[in-house]
Write an enzyme that holds these catalytic residues in place. Structure first.
Site, PDB file in Angstrom:
ATOM      1  CB  ALA A 181      -3.497  -0.753  -5.013  1.00 34.73           C
ATOM      2  CG  PHE A 233     -24.061  -4.618  -7.543  1.00 34.98           C
ATOM      3  CD1 PHE A 233     -23.309  -5.657  -8.089  1.00 34.98           C
ATOM      4  CD2 PHE A 233     -25.040  -4.044  -8.330  1.00 34.98           C
ATOM      5  CE1 PHE A 233     -23.549  -6.132  -9.389  1.00 34.98           C
ATOM      6  CE2 PHE A 233     -25.304  -4.524  -9.628  1.00 34.98           C
ATOM      7  CZ  PHE A 233     -24.555  -5.558 -10.154  1.00 34.98           C
ATOM      8  CE  LYS A 275     -12.063  -0.210  -9.778  1.00 35.84           C
ATOM      9  NZ  LYS A 275     -10.939  -0.813  -9.058  1.00 35.84           N
ATOM     10  NE  ARG A 312     -26.636   3.578  -7.437  1.00 37.42           N
ATOM     11  CZ  ARG A 312     -27.497   4.156  -8.273  1.00 37.42           C
ATOM     12  NH1 ARG A 312     -28.667   3.606  -8.515  1.00 37.42           N
ATOM     13  NH2 ARG A 312     -27.180   5.286  -8.875  1.00 37.42           N
ATOM     14  CE1 TYR A 314     -13.255   3.298  -9.097  1.00 38.99           C
ATOM     15  CE2 TYR A 314     -15.553   3.637  -9.696  1.00 38.99           C
ATOM     16  CZ  TYR A 314     -14.581   2.902  -9.050  1.00 38.99           C
ATOM     17  OH  TYR A 314     -14.937   1.751  -8.393  1.00 38.99           O
ATOM     18  CG  ASP A 373      -2.188   0.770   1.036  1.00 40.96           C
ATOM     19  OD1 ASP A 373      -2.099   1.964   0.669  1.00 40.96           O
ATOM     20  OD2 ASP A 373      -3.280   0.209   1.230  1.00 40.96           O
ATOM     21  CB  SER A 416     -16.909  -1.160 -10.093  1.00 41.40           C
ATOM     22  OG  SER A 416     -18.036  -0.351  -9.925  1.00 41.40           O
ATOM     23  N   GLY A 466     -24.856  11.850 -13.850  1.00 37.19           N
ATOM     24  CA  GLY A 466     -24.226  10.535 -14.003  1.00 37.19           C
ATOM     25  C   GLY A 466     -24.883   9.422 -13.202  1.00 37.19           C
ATOM     26  NE  ARG A 472     -23.855  11.188  -7.174  1.00 36.70           N
ATOM     27  CZ  ARG A 472     -23.367  10.321  -6.291  1.00 36.70           C
ATOM     28  NH1 ARG A 472     -22.662  10.758  -5.257  1.00 36.70           N
ATOM     29  NH2 ARG A 472     -23.597   9.041  -6.410  1.00 36.70           N
ATOM     30  CG  ASN A 519      -8.206   7.555  -0.365  1.00 36.71           C
ATOM     31  OD1 ASN A 519      -8.396   8.403   0.511  1.00 36.71           O
ATOM     32  ND2 ASN A 519      -9.190   7.037  -1.066  1.00 36.71           N
TER      33      ASN A 519
HETATM   34  C1  WQD Z   1     -25.820   5.900  -3.902  1.00 29.92           C
HETATM   35  C2  WQD Z   1     -27.112   6.690  -4.044  1.00 29.92           C
HETATM   36  C3  WQD Z   1     -26.815   8.899  -4.965  1.00 29.92           C
HETATM   37  C4  WQD Z   1     -24.561  10.623  -1.679  1.00 29.92           C
HETATM   38  C5  WQD Z   1     -20.505   4.734  -6.531  1.00 29.92           C
HETATM   39  C6  WQD Z   1     -19.630   4.443  -7.719  1.00 29.92           C
HETATM   40  C7  WQD Z   1     -19.468   2.979  -7.911  1.00 29.92           C
HETATM   41  C8  WQD Z   1     -18.966   2.290  -6.661  1.00 29.92           C
HETATM   42  C9  WQD Z   1     -19.725   2.718  -5.453  1.00 29.92           C
HETATM   43  C10 WQD Z   1     -16.848   3.085  -5.709  1.00 29.92           C
HETATM   44  C11 WQD Z   1     -27.187   7.477  -5.365  1.00 29.92           C
HETATM   45  C12 WQD Z   1     -27.336   8.974  -3.550  1.00 29.92           C
HETATM   46  C13 WQD Z   1     -25.274   9.746  -2.464  1.00 29.92           C
HETATM   47  C14 WQD Z   1     -25.247  11.747  -1.122  1.00 29.92           C
HETATM   48  C15 WQD Z   1     -27.277  10.998  -2.165  1.00 29.92           C
HETATM   49  N1  WQD Z   1     -17.556   2.450  -6.583  1.00 29.92           N
HETATM   50  N2  WQD Z   1     -26.601   9.923  -2.713  1.00 29.92           N
HETATM   51  N3  WQD Z   1     -26.582  11.880  -1.380  1.00 29.92           N
HETATM   52  O1  WQD Z   1     -23.133   6.297  -7.095  1.00 29.92           O
HETATM   53  O2  WQD Z   1     -24.245   4.060  -6.675  1.00 29.92           O
HETATM   54  O3  WQD Z   1     -21.787   4.194  -6.768  1.00 29.92           O
HETATM   55  O4  WQD Z   1     -19.919   4.129  -5.385  1.00 29.92           O
HETATM   56  O5  WQD Z   1     -15.765   2.984  -5.385  1.00 29.92           O
HETATM   57  O6  WQD Z   1     -18.620   2.756  -8.971  1.00 29.92           O
HETATM   58  O7  WQD Z   1     -20.209   5.020  -8.867  1.00 29.92           O
HETATM   59  O8  WQD Z   1     -22.939   5.149  -4.828  1.00 29.92           O
HETATM   60  O9  WQD Z   1     -23.080   5.859  -2.470  1.00 29.92           O
HETATM   61  O10 WQD Z   1     -22.372   7.539  -4.217  1.00 29.92           O
HETATM   62  O11 WQD Z   1     -24.734   6.767  -4.168  1.00 29.92           O
HETATM   63  O12 WQD Z   1     -28.487  11.172  -2.387  1.00 29.92           O
HETATM   64  O13 WQD Z   1     -24.662  12.600  -0.434  1.00 29.92           O
HETATM   65  O14 WQD Z   1     -27.139   7.687  -3.012  1.00 29.92           O
HETATM   66  O15 WQD Z   1     -27.429   9.879  -5.765  1.00 29.92           O
HETATM   67  O16 WQD Z   1     -28.525   7.436  -5.785  1.00 29.92           O
HETATM   68  P1  WQD Z   1     -23.119   5.001  -6.434  1.00 29.92           P
HETATM   69  P2  WQD Z   1     -23.208   6.359  -3.858  1.00 29.92           P
END
Ligand code: WQD
Length: 342
Positions: A84, A181, A156, A234, A152, A33, A127, A300, A298, A37
């Site tokens: 990593a 997930f 992957k 999710r 990012y 490591d 991912s 994306g 948000r 981060n």
């Molecule tokens: C989940 C839900 C947000 C924060 C991301 C990466 C993925 C993986 C995991 C990481 C969404 C909502 C979030 C906030 C919110 N890899 N949210 N307020 O976007 O599904 O996945 O993390 O290393 O590759 O894309 O996860 O936890 O960011 O969001 O409303 O302050 O929570 O809009 O619907 P996501 P997340």
């Protein structure tokens, strides 16, 4: 004698939980490591939980000389689990080169020098982001892989393509790519969990930090999606379940049970929860009231993602065991412990 496993990024969130699972199953772990981060204190936390200190190599996998020498030193290892990487979606949009350089060079150096030393087994931390916006649900491994929205995510996807090409020519290499997930939760001891650097991007650390008073208010990004309550859905999975899936994948490689040199598995629970459902479960499980407000979407974000986990169940003999209340309660216990440490 214990078999030696090299875990890159072993001080990070998923890496450290996997190290605990490996040590508890009598593997001899070497962590590589650069602590870019993560925190050296994680080594003490792992030792506190397992009673064993893993070997630690503080090097940067982007550096080929350092990587070569560490793999030479540990050429008695039987497998590499490669965590990593940088992982912040928004940061990767701002700094794509930093992400491509870090995530791809470290992958390439790891593969090059492990192969040179005859270490033939490789597990990759992938991912569900490689599915982009899925056309069908639940997502199986047969779903189309699409260009992820962020650099990012694209690292992957590219990494999986590197592996696809490599197993064709490196006849000894056996690889498994695990598509996570949404990992949340923490070790049940409360001594190990996610340590986001600065303001969290992900939902669960944002929730726990808001409840702990570190953040003023949680923003819920959009409630006009075509889902049960308008917020995105999710497949949240407990990090310890994920760690156990790595153990199963490792055993499959070591027992030479793969059907093909590169296998890919989804790691989720198969259940989808909306953002509002997570907030309500958090409030119920922890007996707190969360300060949140609905704001714009948000960019994306995909509306709904959840896994079909039957392949991992069948081939890895693995199924997530921990439910959403356990994920939330352990995340909260970790946050509270962190607060008490300060
Ligand atoms: C989940 C839900 C947000 C924060 C991301 C990466 C993925 C993986 C995991 C990481 C969404 C909502 C979030 C906030 C919110 N890899 N949210 N307020 O976007 O599904 O996945 O993390 O290393 O590759 O894309 O996860 O936890 O960011 O969001 O409303 O302050 O929570 O809009 O619907 P996501 P997340």
């Amino acid at each position: 004698m214990s078999q030696k496993i090299i875990v890159t990024g072993g001080c990070g969130y998923i890496g450290s939980h996997t190290v605990v699972t490996l040590i508890s199953n009598n593997y001899d772990v070497v962590i590589i490591d650069n602590l870019s981060n993560s925190n050296k204190k994680t080594l003490e936390r792992i030792t506190k939980i397992t009673g064993t200190s893993p070997h630690f190599e503080h090097i940067d996998l982007k550096n080929p000389e350092q990587t070569k020498s560490v793999f030479k030193k540990h050429n008695d290892a039987v497998a590499v689990i490669h965590f990593a990487a940088y992982k912040a979606v928004a940061e990767s949009v701002e700094k794509p080169l930093m992400y491509y350089r870090n995530n791809l060079l470290s992958l390439i150096n790891t593969l090059e020098f492990q192969i040179e030393e005859g270490i033939s087994n490789f597990i990759f931390s992938s991912s569900a982001t490689v599915y982009g916006a899925p056309e069908t649900l639940p997502i199986t491994e047969e779903n189309k892989v699409q260009r992820p929205f962020s650099p990012y995510g694209n690292t992957k996807k590219i990494a999986e393509e590197v592996l696809e090409d490599l197993v064709k020519t490196s006849s000894n290499l056996a690889a498994i790519s695990l598509r996570y997930f949404n990992p949340i939760g923490a070790h049940k001891s409360g001594f190990l969990g996610e340590l986001p650097n600065g303001i969290p991007n992900n939902l669960m650390p944002y929730i726990t930090q808001t409840a702990a008073g570190i953040r003023k208010e949680l923003q819920v990004f959009g409630n006009d999606y075509p889902t049960k309550d308008g917020t995105p859905v999710r497949d949240y999975i407990h990090v310890v379940d994920l760690a156990e899936a790595h153990l199963k994948a490792l055993q499959r490689l070591l027992n030479k049970e793969q059907d093909k040199p590169l296998e890919v598995y989804n790691l989720g629970t198969g259940n989808g929860y909306s953002v509002l459902e997570i907030i309500k479960s958090f409030e119920r499980t922890t007996n707190t009231t969360l300060n949140y407000k609905i704001v714009d979407r948000r960019p994306g974000d995909v509306e709904t993602l959840y896994a079909d986990t039957s392949l991992a169940e069948k081939k890895l003999n693995w199924k997530a065991k921990r439910d959403i209340d356990d994920m939330i309660a352990s995340s909260w216990k970790w946050e509270e412990n962190l607060k008490n440490e300060q």
